[in-house]
Motif scaffolding. Structure first.
Motif, short mmCIF file in Angstrom:
data_model
loop_
_atom_site.label_atom_id
_atom_site.label_comp_id
_atom_site.label_asym_id
_atom_site.label_seq_id
_atom_site.Cartn_x
_atom_site.Cartn_y
_atom_site.Cartn_z
N ILE A 276 27.58 1.27 -8.19
CA ILE A 276 26.27 1.28 -7.57
C ILE A 276 25.65 -0.10 -7.82
CG2 ILE A 276 23.98 2.34 -7.58
CD1 ILE A 276 25.39 4.91 -8.64
N ARG A 277 25.40 -0.81 -6.75
CA ARG A 277 24.88 -2.17 -6.88
C ARG A 277 23.39 -2.21 -7.16
NH1 ARG A 277 28.88 -5.88 -4.50
NH2 ARG A 277 30.45 -4.57 -3.54
N ASN A 278 22.65 -1.29 -6.59
CA ASN A 278 21.21 -1.25 -6.81
C ASN A 278 20.83 0.17 -7.19
OD1 ASN A 278 18.38 -1.15 -6.54
ND2 ASN A 278 18.40 -2.85 -5.10
N MET A 279 20.77 0.42 -8.48
CA MET A 279 20.53 1.77 -8.98
C MET A 279 19.18 2.31 -8.52
SD MET A 279 21.60 4.42 -10.50
CE MET A 279 23.11 3.88 -11.26
N LYS A 280 18.18 1.47 -8.48
CA LYS A 280 16.85 1.92 -8.06
C LYS A 280 16.88 2.45 -6.63
CE LYS A 280 12.10 0.30 -7.79
NZ LYS A 280 11.18 -0.81 -8.06
N HIS A 281 17.51 1.73 -5.73
CA HIS A 281 17.60 2.17 -4.34
C HIS A 281 18.47 3.43 -4.22
CE1 HIS A 281 16.41 -1.89 -2.34
NE2 HIS A 281 15.51 -1.43 -3.16
N TYR A 282 19.56 3.47 -4.98
CA TYR A 282 20.44 4.64 -4.95
C TYR A 282 19.69 5.89 -5.42
CZ TYR A 282 24.31 7.79 -6.08
OH TYR A 282 25.14 8.87 -6.15
N LEU A 283 19.00 5.78 -6.56
CA LEU A 283 18.28 6.94 -7.09
C LEU A 283 17.18 7.39 -6.14
CD1 LEU A 283 17.86 6.16 -10.89
CD2 LEU A 283 19.20 8.00 -9.85
N LEU A 284 16.44 6.45 -5.58
CA LEU A 284 15.38 6.82 -4.66
C LEU A 284 15.97 7.55 -3.45
CD1 LEU A 284 12.40 6.86 -3.96
CD2 LEU A 284 12.68 4.61 -2.91
N THR A 285 17.10 7.07 -2.97
CA THR A 285 17.77 7.71 -1.83
C THR A 285 18.22 9.12 -2.17
OG1 THR A 285 18.46 5.58 -0.92
CG2 THR A 285 19.72 7.53 -0.23
N VAL A 286 18.85 9.29 -3.32
CA VAL A 286 19.33 10.62 -3.71
C VAL A 286 18.15 11.57 -3.95
CG1 VAL A 286 20.64 11.94 -5.43
CG2 VAL A 286 21.48 9.72 -4.67
N LEU A 287 17.11 11.09 -4.60
CA LEU A 287 15.93 11.93 -4.83
C LEU A 287 15.28 12.31 -3.51
CD1 LEU A 287 14.48 9.98 -7.85
CD2 LEU A 287 15.19 12.38 -7.91
N TYR A 288 15.10 11.35 -2.62
CA TYR A 288 14.46 11.61 -1.33
C TYR A 288 15.28 12.60 -0.49
CZ TYR A 288 12.59 10.76 3.34
OH TYR A 288 12.05 10.93 4.60
N ASN A 289 16.60 12.44 -0.51
CA ASN A 289 17.46 13.29 0.32
C ASN A 289 17.82 14.62 -0.33
OD1 ASN A 289 17.68 11.65 2.62
ND2 ASN A 289 19.18 10.36 1.59
#
Length: 125
Positions: free
Chosen positions: A89-102
């Motif tokens: 995961i290159r950008n953990m913040k973006h990944y987490l926000l995406t998983v939380l949002y989805n």
């Protein structure tokens, strides 16, 4: 947004996700959970018109609404997704926000696919 408002949203998010129960059940994951809570607080309290999730811009109000609807099952789902991920995961913040949002839009299909795999995905005996 004032610090008091941010603190109020932090407490609301913790209540929604069953923070205290999760911490009792998974004390070793509290650091990760705290990071998720802070990320949600940041997005919910953002003054930006749009927030980027999964490479797309969504109105901040939509992101806020979705994140404030998360519950303990969604958080467990996010932890499952993190455990199952084997790619970098290159950008953990973006990944987490995406998983939380989805999470609310994908949780049921994710677990249905797991059940199908477990029941029918193996080799025939």
């Amino acid at each position: 947004m004032s610090q008091g408002e941010m603190d109020a949203y932090r407490e609301l998010i913790r209540e929604n996700i069953g923070y205290d129960d999760f911490v009792r059940e998974h004390p070793y994951d509290v650091g990760q959970l705290d990071e998720m809570v802070e990320l949600m607080v940041e997005a919910v309290c953002s003054k930006k018109k749009n927030i980027r999730v999964a490479g797309k811009d969504f109105p901040q109000a939509v992101v806020k609404s979705r994140l404030l609807k998360l519950d303990s099952e969604h958080i467990r789902f996010v932890f499952d997704c993190l455990r199952e991920n084997t790619t970098q995961i290159r950008n953990m913040k973006h990944y987490l926000l995406t998983v939380l949002y989805n999470a609310p839009a994908t949780i049921e299909n994710h677990y249905a696919a797991q059940v199908n795999h477990d029941l029918y995905g193996g080799e025939a005996a």
